[in-house]
Design a protein around this motif. Sequence first.
Motif, PDB file in Angstrom:
ATOM      1  N   SER A   1      34.175   9.352  -1.075  1.00 48.14           N
ATOM      2  CA  SER A   1      33.735   8.589  -2.387  1.00 48.14           C
ATOM      3  C   SER A   1      32.536   7.842  -2.314  1.00 48.14           C
ATOM      4  O   SER A   1      31.993   7.572  -3.222  1.00 48.14           O
ATOM      5  N   ARG A   2      32.081   7.607  -0.973  1.00 49.43           N
ATOM      6  CA  ARG A   2      31.012   6.710  -0.596  1.00 49.43           C
ATOM      7  C   ARG A   2      29.574   7.698  -0.855  1.00 49.43           C
ATOM      8  O   ARG A   2      29.679   8.634  -0.209  1.00 49.43           O
ATOM      9  N   PRO A   3      28.839   7.413  -1.867  1.00 41.89           N
ATOM     10  CA  PRO A   3      27.428   8.149  -1.916  1.00 41.89           C
ATOM     11  C   PRO A   3      26.688   8.306  -0.688  1.00 41.89           C
ATOM     12  O   PRO A   3      26.779   7.281   0.112  1.00 41.89           O
ATOM     13  N   GLY A   4      26.197   9.584  -0.534  1.00 42.46           N
ATOM     14  CA  GLY A   4      25.516   9.674   0.870  1.00 42.46           C
ATOM     15  C   GLY A   4      24.207   9.286   1.045  1.00 42.46           C
ATOM     16  O   GLY A   4      23.500   8.488  -0.095  1.00 42.46           O
ATOM     17  N   LEU A   5      23.257   9.716   1.725  1.00 38.07           N
ATOM     18  CA  LEU A   5      21.816   9.153   2.094  1.00 38.07           C
ATOM     19  C   LEU A   5      21.071  10.366   1.520  1.00 38.07           C
ATOM     20  O   LEU A   5      21.226  11.549   1.290  1.00 38.07           O
ATOM     21  N   THR A   6      19.757   9.875   0.766  1.00 40.23           N
ATOM     22  CA  THR A   6      18.764  10.747   0.486  1.00 40.23           C
ATOM     23  C   THR A   6      18.001  11.454   1.797  1.00 40.23           C
ATOM     24  O   THR A   6      18.229  10.783   2.801  1.00 40.23           O
ATOM     25  N   VAL A   7      17.240  12.309   1.383  1.00 39.12           N
ATOM     26  CA  VAL A   7      16.515  13.105   2.492  1.00 39.12           C
ATOM     27  C   VAL A   7      15.830  12.153   3.427  1.00 39.12           C
ATOM     28  O   VAL A   7      15.877  11.703   4.609  1.00 39.12           O
ATOM     29  N   THR A   8      14.831  11.077   2.812  1.00 40.32           N
ATOM     30  CA  THR A   8      14.231  10.355   3.746  1.00 40.32           C
ATOM     31  C   THR A   8      15.180   9.021   4.482  1.00 40.32           C
ATOM     32  O   THR A   8      14.809   8.834   5.478  1.00 40.32           O
ATOM     33  N   GLU A   9      16.182   8.795   3.930  1.00 42.78           N
ATOM     34  CA  GLU A   9      17.219   7.978   4.600  1.00 42.78           C
ATOM     35  C   GLU A   9      17.981   8.504   5.571  1.00 42.78           C
ATOM     36  O   GLU A   9      18.146   8.038   6.316  1.00 42.78           O
ATOM     37  N   MET A  10      18.096   9.890   5.264  1.00 38.59           N
ATOM     38  CA  MET A  10      18.575  10.738   6.427  1.00 38.59           C
ATOM     39  C   MET A  10      17.939  10.843   7.681  1.00 38.59           C
ATOM     40  O   MET A  10      18.344  10.472   8.885  1.00 38.59           O
ATOM     41  N   ILE A  11      16.853  10.902   7.471  1.00 38.55           N
ATOM     42  CA  ILE A  11      15.588  11.306   8.518  1.00 38.55           C
ATOM     43  C   ILE A  11      15.769   9.934   9.238  1.00 38.55           C
ATOM     44  O   ILE A  11      15.656   9.657  10.537  1.00 38.55           O
ATOM     45  N   GLU A  12      15.575   8.905   8.532  1.00 39.82           N
ATOM     46  CA  GLU A  12      15.759   7.342   9.213  1.00 39.82           C
ATOM     47  C   GLU A  12      17.069   7.165  10.000  1.00 39.82           C
ATOM     48  O   GLU A  12      16.912   6.505  11.041  1.00 39.82           O
ATOM     49  N   ALA A  13      18.112   7.512   9.399  1.00 38.89           N
ATOM     50  CA  ALA A  13      19.358   7.314  10.188  1.00 38.89           C
ATOM     51  C   ALA A  13      19.450   8.285  11.345  1.00 38.89           C
ATOM     52  O   ALA A  13      20.169   7.986  12.370  1.00 38.89           O
ATOM     53  N   ALA A  14      18.596   9.365  11.135  1.00 37.08           N
ATOM     54  CA  ALA A  14      18.796  10.289  12.457  1.00 37.08           C
ATOM     55  C   ALA A  14      17.931   9.601  13.445  1.00 37.08           C
ATOM     56  O   ALA A  14      18.391   9.625  14.898  1.00 37.08           O
ATOM     57  N   GLY A  15      16.808   8.803  13.375  1.00 37.69           N
ATOM     58  CA  GLY A  15      15.989   8.235  14.056  1.00 37.69           C
ATOM     59  C   GLY A  15      16.770   7.209  14.826  1.00 37.69           C
ATOM     60  O   GLY A  15      16.592   6.688  15.924  1.00 37.69           O
ATOM     61  N   GLU A  16      17.688   6.636  13.920  1.00 34.77           N
ATOM     62  CA  GLU A  16      18.492   5.420  14.463  1.00 34.77           C
ATOM     63  C   GLU A  16      19.830   6.087  15.057  1.00 34.77           C
ATOM     64  O   GLU A  16      20.740   4.963  15.550  1.00 34.77           O
ATOM     65  N   GLY A  17      20.023   7.430  15.201  1.00 34.26           N
ATOM     66  CA  GLY A  17      21.288   7.620  15.701  1.00 34.26           C
ATOM     67  C   GLY A  17      22.626   7.750  14.816  1.00 34.26           C
ATOM     68  O   GLY A  17      23.566   7.785  15.404  1.00 34.26           O
ATOM     69  N   ARG A  18      22.435   7.107  13.707  1.00 36.08           N
ATOM     70  CA  ARG A  18      23.560   7.042  12.570  1.00 36.08           C
ATOM     71  C   ARG A  18      23.793   8.570  12.389  1.00 36.08           C
ATOM     72  O   ARG A  18      25.327   8.978  11.957  1.00 36.08           O
ATOM     73  N   ILE A  19      22.714   9.238  12.153  1.00 39.89           N
ATOM     74  CA  ILE A  19      23.194  10.786  11.828  1.00 39.89           C
ATOM     75  C   ILE A  19      23.073  11.607  13.063  1.00 39.89           C
ATOM     76  O   ILE A  19      21.613  11.484  13.787  1.00 39.89           O
ATOM     77  N   ARG A  20      23.961  12.365  13.344  1.00 42.92           N
ATOM     78  CA  ARG A  20      23.814  12.966  14.803  1.00 42.92           C
ATOM     79  C   ARG A  20      23.506  14.437  14.816  1.00 42.92           C
ATOM     80  O   ARG A  20      23.094  15.268  15.509  1.00 42.92           O
ATOM     81  N   ALA A  21      23.763  15.038  13.667  1.00 42.06           N
ATOM     82  CA  ALA A  21      23.499  16.513  13.219  1.00 42.06           C
ATOM     83  C   ALA A  21      23.020  16.719  11.969  1.00 42.06           C
ATOM     84  O   ALA A  21      23.490  16.044  11.285  1.00 42.06           O
ATOM     85  N   MET A  22      22.244  17.750  11.619  1.00 39.99           N
ATOM     86  CA  MET A  22      21.616  17.949  10.290  1.00 39.99           C
ATOM     87  C   MET A  22      21.571  19.569  10.240  1.00 39.99           C
ATOM     88  O   MET A  22      21.405  20.483  11.362  1.00 39.99           O
ATOM     89  N   TYR A  23      22.143  20.150   9.066  1.00 40.64           N
ATOM     90  CA  TYR A  23      22.103  21.404   8.702  1.00 40.64           C
ATOM     91  C   TYR A  23      20.940  21.633   7.494  1.00 40.64           C
ATOM     92  O   TYR A  23      21.212  20.884   6.620  1.00 40.64           O
ATOM     93  N   VAL A  24      19.871  22.307   7.740  1.00 44.67           N
ATOM     94  CA  VAL A  24      18.875  22.384   7.032  1.00 44.67           C
ATOM     95  C   VAL A  24      18.673  23.763   6.438  1.00 44.67           C
ATOM     96  O   VAL A  24      18.333  24.693   7.110  1.00 44.67           O
ATOM     97  N   MET A  25      19.030  23.828   5.097  1.00 45.32           N
ATOM     98  CA  MET A  25      18.902  25.040   4.395  1.00 45.32           C
ATOM     99  C   MET A  25      17.302  25.176   3.785  1.00 45.32           C
ATOM    100  O   MET A  25      17.431  24.641   2.628  1.00 45.32           O
ATOM    101  N   GLY A  26      16.614  26.078   4.152  1.00 46.97           N
ATOM    102  CA  GLY A  26      15.344  26.347   3.245  1.00 46.97           C
ATOM    103  C   GLY A  26      14.562  25.227   2.886  1.00 46.97           C
ATOM    104  O   GLY A  26      14.217  24.963   1.760  1.00 46.97           O
ATOM    105  N   GLU A  27      14.182  24.010   3.834  1.00 47.77           N
ATOM    106  CA  GLU A  27      13.463  22.962   3.759  1.00 47.77           C
ATOM    107  C   GLU A  27      12.753  22.850   5.004  1.00 47.77           C
ATOM    108  O   GLU A  27      12.857  23.351   6.088  1.00 47.77           O
TER     109      GLU A  27
END
Lengths: 531, 352
Positions: free
Chosen positions: A220-246
């Motif tokens: 139910s909780r809205p997720g993060l946008t692209v630039t927020e995900m990148i930020e979260a990846a840098g901070e270790g809150r996002i541990r894995a990413m699946y990138v399709m055609g970007e």
Amino acid sequence: MTNTIREIGGADFILAIGTNTTEAHPVIGLQVKKALRGGAVLAVVDPRDTELARLAHHHLRIRPGTDVALLNGLAHVVVAEELWDRDFVAARTEGFEALRETLAAYPPERVAEITGVPADTIRAVARGYARASRASILYTMGLTQHACGTANVLAVANLAMLCGHVGKESSGVNPLRGQNNVQGACDMGALPNVLTGYQSVADEAVRAKFGAAWGAEIPSRPGLTVTEMIEAAGEGRIRAMYVMGENPVLSDPDAGHVTEALKKLDFLVVQDIFLTETAQLAHVVLPAACFAEKDGTFTNTERRVQRVRKAVEPPGRAKADWEIVCLVARALGYPMGYASPAEIMEEIRRLTPSYAGITYERLDRGGLHWPCPAEDHPGTPILHVGKFARGLGKFHPVEHIPPDEMPDEEYPMVLSTGRRLLHYHTGTMTLRTGTLEVRYPEEYLEVNPEDAARLGIESGDLVRVTSRRGLVEVRARVTDVVPPGLVFTSFHFPAVAINRLTNPARDPVAKIPEYKVCAVRVEKAGPAAAV
Amino acid sequence: MASVTLTIDGRQVTVPRGTSVLEAAEAAGIFIPTLCHDPDLSPWGACRLCVVEIPGMRNLPASCVTEATEGMVVYTASAPVLEARKTILELLLANHPEDCLTCHRNGDCRLQDYAYYYGVRASGFAGERRALPVEDENPFIVRDMNKCILCGKCVRVCQEIQGCHVVDFAYRGFGTRITPAMNVPLGESTCVFCGNCVAYCPVGALVEKPMLGKGRRWEVRKVRTICPYCGTGCTIELNVKDGRVIGVTSAPDGDVNGKALCAKGRFGMGFIHHPDRLQAPLVRKNGELVEASWEEALELVASRLKEIKEAHGGEAIGFLSSARCTNEENYLLSKLARAVVGTNHIDHCARL
């Protein structure tokens, strides 16, 4: 777009803001030229002297990042000179009084000081737009890619509603979208806060509907946008990413930081047609089919859903993205399987009211504009006819806020980025055509002659462009396409990875990065060479 | 709207006032050959091939620029008309390279079609022929002005559709030719290489350079689809031969674009068969990406995503979908993220 592309050709006044239409959307540019041949008046708001600006009756060479002030100034004139559409405002909108109060602070003389556009030009454009019978506003990312991007768009909507130029032929508010299926990706819920057809994940009924169809609980909780995900990846809150055609390594702002963040991931999967700069960082790369190798649909900028048809087989063991996603889902233990993209569309339309009437059989006879709620519905080429989607059109008063990063002593110039006619996005495709890159092999930086003289730069010189975030070296082209104080280049060439410099400051609502303004220093880097 | 009724080849035809005789005949399904006429372009009356006989007029008028009027009688295939058309074709062929064997437009050439239809051979008028150099210095368009029939379609397309005004008629009489200002090659002119002139050229004077020698028109399968570049959504026809896309041509009736395209849409498809295309899954081993089977790659993706989800929750996983992929694929990736992995962290480059 509220209206169709072909309707632009029938407009009698076009206000084009932050859109280099003839380069970024060449075939839409043809409709602007058609309108001009029919006697339309064109006003172009752009710091650069683009081909479109040269065609214009009024070129409003605005200081980057001052669009709200300009748009409020136009609306101020419309109100002050009693040019607004009283019937439309009374019957179809709300919040006019609050808007009027805000606009009072934007007389043309003050706006001229902020924007650099002469007060008389502001008056002339306001009068022309308000008095026109079919007035269309076109805009692209020159308007939206600012820390105040949402305010810019609201200011556009205010102006259009004030003059009643919405919900009728050849008028409206028309954002020209940049990618073949950026509209469709949004429509399909490839966004953190909505499912298909902009149905909110926060809405319990929506989650229940999708949960039942998909046999799973929808978070139910809205997720993060692209630039927020990148930020979260840098901070270790996002541990894995699946990138399709970007290709965020080249396309996202502050690219150096993007690369660092992606390197921190425990696991990165990239699914693409080429080994892009992003794929080179991946743990697993999945080979995908390109558009010519699969069936499906794209939705264009005028909300027209159109059929994409398979012409050839994918190379080697590459597979269509839809097949790959099904394989990954099944490997994760979820039963996902379809005989064809047509079968996927059947599922989409059951869950999506605006696509409910769109079938492959109908698309074989021509594209359909959403909303298309039933199989016997003809589609909706013009939005907001008679009534706005939300009922009454709401005026949102907005104030001018300067860009996040302004020039200073250390970084005295403004860098703006955009597109070139012969290339596309991060160059993944257009640098591999055998044609386009032959004609246009190398990127350059546009520098105004005044600045060039001051900096001792000539066309062909290698220059170093530095911002607080990074630097690139690029050849200069001395040209008055850019005004003094502004330099411009594209993000098409990996060799000129300009997004190492751009500012990741975001609009607080739309989370769009401020690509159009960042402070830089430009200096000569090496000996002259031919450009 | 007021209408007029005329008689064409003995048939009564009723059309709106202002319709040309040519359009009236086409509406009635009566064939009249044309070279310089196109409904997308302004009427021109240059090639004279569409002449018809209208009793009362002092010569054979060009039907494309003759307005249909009430009670008009028209003969489209009388003896004088056929003789005039044959003579026009003989004159065109007298100064046209007999180059059909290697011409890219062989089998898709209006001049060739009409010569065949009217049984006209090239030998009617012997005399001087043009000997202009073929211009192919740009990567997009080959201009062979020896094959040009001066129909002016390219001139009108460039003015009336593309709005670029790059080419026009230059010189006089026998020396007349189509050229950019100052007779420079296209590559040195203000041409933007949309190739829309190529799409309208009725003969082999303007052809797509990347397609030369790649396939005869009748060997090519045309697949109607949508351009993969910007958000305009132009309809294109992929020309396919032996499982390869050899180029792009305009569909006659694109929903958004008609026949118009830009340089990227018409000439930018070389990436499809580029040797850099990924052909097999890659998996990182000892720091290097190496080829793997689908089974191995999928197993690795699934096991790593499961581990990370179990250790950190679905919200530790982010998805970037694609504005380049289809609606169906974006829908499925959202389903994968939300229903399978359990995260709303999905976005794409709409903001970039």
